[in-house]
Scaffold this motif. Structure first.
Motif, PDB file in Angstrom:
ATOM      1  N   ASP A 142       0.844  -1.189   0.000  1.00 53.66           N
ATOM      2  CA  ASP A 142       0.000   0.000   0.000  1.00 53.66           C
ATOM      3  C   ASP A 142       0.887   1.249   0.000  1.00 53.66           C
ATOM      4  O   ASP A 142       1.647   1.477   0.948  1.00 53.66           O
ATOM      5  CB  ASP A 142      -0.915   0.014   1.222  1.00 53.66           C
ATOM      6  CG  ASP A 142      -2.030  -1.027   1.113  1.00 53.66           C
ATOM      7  OD1 ASP A 142      -2.209  -1.589   0.024  1.00 53.66           O
ATOM      8  OD2 ASP A 142      -2.698  -1.281   2.138  1.00 53.66           O
ATOM      9  N   VAL A 143       0.760   2.042  -1.049  1.00 53.29           N
ATOM     10  CA  VAL A 143       1.616   3.218  -1.215  1.00 53.29           C
ATOM     11  C   VAL A 143       0.758   4.475  -1.164  1.00 53.29           C
ATOM     12  O   VAL A 143      -0.159   4.644  -1.963  1.00 53.29           O
ATOM     13  CB  VAL A 143       2.370   3.172  -2.560  1.00 53.29           C
ATOM     14  CG1 VAL A 143       3.233   4.421  -2.716  1.00 53.29           C
ATOM     15  CG2 VAL A 143       3.216   1.913  -2.659  1.00 53.29           C
ATOM     16  N   VAL A 144       1.041   5.353  -0.221  1.00 50.50           N
ATOM     17  CA  VAL A 144       0.440   6.681  -0.172  1.00 50.50           C
ATOM     18  C   VAL A 144       1.511   7.649  -0.666  1.00 50.50           C
ATOM     19  O   VAL A 144       2.647   7.630  -0.197  1.00 50.50           O
ATOM     20  CB  VAL A 144      -0.014   7.055   1.249  1.00 50.50           C
ATOM     21  CG1 VAL A 144      -0.587   8.468   1.269  1.00 50.50           C
ATOM     22  CG2 VAL A 144      -1.057   6.060   1.744  1.00 50.50           C
ATOM     23  N   PHE A 145       1.151   8.502  -1.627  1.00 46.19           N
ATOM     24  CA  PHE A 145       2.186   9.333  -2.237  1.00 46.19           C
ATOM     25  C   PHE A 145       1.693  10.750  -2.485  1.00 46.19           C
ATOM     26  O   PHE A 145       0.499  11.020  -2.577  1.00 46.19           O
ATOM     27  CB  PHE A 145       2.713   8.694  -3.529  1.00 46.19           C
ATOM     28  CG  PHE A 145       1.702   8.490  -4.633  1.00 46.19           C
ATOM     29  CD1 PHE A 145       1.678   9.326  -5.740  1.00 46.19           C
ATOM     30  CD2 PHE A 145       0.793   7.441  -4.588  1.00 46.19           C
ATOM     31  CE1 PHE A 145       0.769   9.130  -6.771  1.00 46.19           C
ATOM     32  CE2 PHE A 145      -0.121   7.234  -5.609  1.00 46.19           C
ATOM     33  CZ  PHE A 145      -0.133   8.085  -6.704  1.00 46.19           C
ATOM     34  N   GLY A 146       2.658  11.655  -2.588  1.00 45.92           N
ATOM     35  CA  GLY A 146       2.360  13.069  -2.755  1.00 45.92           C
ATOM     36  C   GLY A 146       3.055  13.646  -3.963  1.00 45.92           C
ATOM     37  O   GLY A 146       3.557  12.908  -4.827  1.00 45.92           O
ATOM     38  N   PRO A 147       3.120  14.968  -4.052  1.00 49.48           N
ATOM     39  CA  PRO A 147       3.708  15.623  -5.220  1.00 49.48           C
ATOM     40  C   PRO A 147       5.151  15.166  -5.474  1.00 49.48           C
ATOM     41  O   PRO A 147       5.977  15.154  -4.566  1.00 49.48           O
ATOM     42  CB  PRO A 147       3.652  17.106  -4.847  1.00 49.48           C
ATOM     43  CG  PRO A 147       2.500  17.208  -3.907  1.00 49.48           C
ATOM     44  CD  PRO A 147       2.547  15.941  -3.105  1.00 49.48           C
ATOM     45  N   GLY A 148       5.425  14.779  -6.725  1.00 48.02           N
ATOM     46  CA  GLY A 148       6.765  14.381  -7.125  1.00 48.02           C
ATOM     47  C   GLY A 148       7.083  12.923  -6.937  1.00 48.02           C
ATOM     48  O   GLY A 148       8.076  12.428  -7.477  1.00 48.02           O
ATOM     49  N   ASP A 149       6.278  12.184  -6.161  1.00 47.86           N
ATOM     50  CA  ASP A 149       6.516  10.750  -5.980  1.00 47.86           C
ATOM     51  C   ASP A 149       6.049   9.986  -7.220  1.00 47.86           C
ATOM     52  O   ASP A 149       5.009  10.310  -7.803  1.00 47.86           O
ATOM     53  CB  ASP A 149       5.772  10.224  -4.756  1.00 47.86           C
ATOM     54  CG  ASP A 149       6.279  10.809  -3.452  1.00 47.86           C
ATOM     55  OD1 ASP A 149       7.442  11.241  -3.406  1.00 47.86           O
ATOM     56  OD2 ASP A 149       5.500  10.821  -2.471  1.00 47.86           O
ATOM     57  N   MET A 150       6.814   8.977  -7.620  1.00 44.63           N
ATOM     58  CA  MET A 150       6.455   8.144  -8.775  1.00 44.63           C
ATOM     59  C   MET A 150       6.226   6.711  -8.312  1.00 44.63           C
ATOM     60  O   MET A 150       7.069   6.129  -7.630  1.00 44.63           O
ATOM     61  CB  MET A 150       7.560   8.178  -9.835  1.00 44.63           C
ATOM     62  CG  MET A 150       7.168   7.459 -11.116  1.00 44.63           C
ATOM     63  SD  MET A 150       8.417   7.584 -12.434  1.00 44.63           S
ATOM     64  CE  MET A 150       9.522   6.252 -11.971  1.00 44.63           C
ATOM     65  N   VAL A 151       5.068   6.157  -8.686  1.00 48.06           N
ATOM     66  CA  VAL A 151       4.682   4.808  -8.277  1.00 48.06           C
ATOM     67  C   VAL A 151       4.521   3.934  -9.516  1.00 48.06           C
ATOM     68  O   VAL A 151       3.847   4.321 -10.472  1.00 48.06           O
ATOM     69  CB  VAL A 151       3.363   4.824  -7.469  1.00 48.06           C
ATOM     70  CG1 VAL A 151       3.000   3.415  -7.023  1.00 48.06           C
ATOM     71  CG2 VAL A 151       3.483   5.741  -6.268  1.00 48.06           C
ATOM     72  N   LEU A 152       5.140   2.751  -9.492  1.00 45.44           N
ATOM     73  CA  LEU A 152       5.022   1.816 -10.605  1.00 45.44           C
ATOM     74  C   LEU A 152       3.825   0.899 -10.421  1.00 45.44           C
ATOM     75  O   LEU A 152       3.546   0.442  -9.311  1.00 45.44           O
ATOM     76  CB  LEU A 152       6.275   0.934 -10.711  1.00 45.44           C
ATOM     77  CG  LEU A 152       7.646   1.578 -10.760  1.00 45.44           C
ATOM     78  CD1 LEU A 152       8.694   0.506 -11.082  1.00 45.44           C
ATOM     79  CD2 LEU A 152       7.702   2.699 -11.765  1.00 45.44           C
TER      80      LEU A 152
END
Length: 288
Positions: A142-152
């Motif tokens: 489970d990935v929570v991400f914000g500005p600039g984060d890159m998720v594959l």
């Protein structure tokens, strides 16, 4: 009255014969692949080069953001679980592609919207733009991400999207969908199941199987990689590091800001598969 000379007659007869040959070929769904100096109707180079091509084009976020907000007001998750705005290059329309091999879309999710899992053969990334609560669950991480984060979200890896934390969030999706379409290899699967008490049960949310900081803990230190984990998760066809945090990239850029860099591109840093040093996908390279 003048009579046609033998040479003129031969040319006339050849033109008529060629026209008959070309008409017969087209009627049978074939194409004559040879050069000709007789006009342009059957110039194979011109016809081969006449396919649709992407043209230089700029989409402005000042145009996109109000349309995302209108879509959020009018289209609920009950209407569609995939509420995205796809960028269509005018030179490729109506094909859903920003360039010939790449699909790009903006997605806005209202607070605490979570879509059910799916998977597909195209590879994809999500890049955080606004809000701290963009969410993607990838193969049990489970990935929570914000500005600039890159998720594959690698090809054939189960994943789901949404937001957490009670606020809107916007992210950018990039897929190699047009390339996979060209190869006639597109497939989607929306029936996600897990084994529960020995039975296969369809579920709307993936059960977390990894810590939420797994990607950074296992792969976040360059030159160091634990041997005790499986690096082939999600099929092993892409980077097993599913989230690349902006603060790491920003720190690396800042560390080199006084360098001359490349004479044409300046300071450029690639996102890489930590197990190979190559690109995160075999079809797309990402860098800042």
């Amino acid at each position: 009255m003048s009579l046609a000379q033998p040479a003129d007659l031969a040319v006339t007869n050849k033109k008529a014969a060629l026209k008959g040959l070309y008409d017969a070929l087209y009627e049978k769904n074939m194409f004559p692949f040879w050069a000709t100096s007789e006009g342009v109707d059957h110039d194979e180079i011109k016809q081969l080069m006449a396919t649709s091509k992407a043209i230089p084009f700029v989409w402005s976020y000042t145009d996109i953001e109000p349309l995302l907000q209108r879509a959020a007001e009018l289209v609920t998750m009950d209407d569609s679980e995939r509420r995205s705005l796809i960028l269509v290059n005018p030179g490729l329309a109506p094909k859903r592609a920003s360039v010939s091999t790449m699909y790009t879309a903006y997605r806005l999710n209202d607070p605490d919207e979570i879509m059910p899992p799916h998977k597909h053969s195209p590879s994809a990334i999500r890049f955080g733009l606004t809000g701290k609560g963009n969410f993607t669950g990838v193969e049990g991480e489970d990935v929570v991400f914000g500005p600039g984060d890159m998720v594959l979200t690698p090809n054939d890896a189960w994943h789901n999207h949404g937001t957490v934390g009670g606020e809107q969030a916007v992210n950018l999706s990039v897929l190699d969908l047009p390339l996979v379409e060209t190869l006639h290899a597109v497939h989607f699967d929306h029936k996600y199941t897990e084994m529960v008490d020995g039975k296969e049960v369809e579920k709307k949310v993936q059960t977390a199987r990894f810590p939420s900081d797994y990607s950074q803990r296992i792969y976040g230190e360059g030159g160091l990689m634990p041997r005790f984990v499986d690096h082939k998760r999600g099929g092993g066809l892409s980077s097993p590091m599913y989230v690349y945090r902006w603060e790491k990239m920003e720190a690396s850029l800042d560390a080199h800001k006084d360098w001359d860099g490349d004479p044409h591109e300046g300071i450029v840093i690639d996102y890489v598969d930590p197990t190979t040093g190559g690109p995160v996908f075999r079809t797309i390279n990402f860098y800042v």
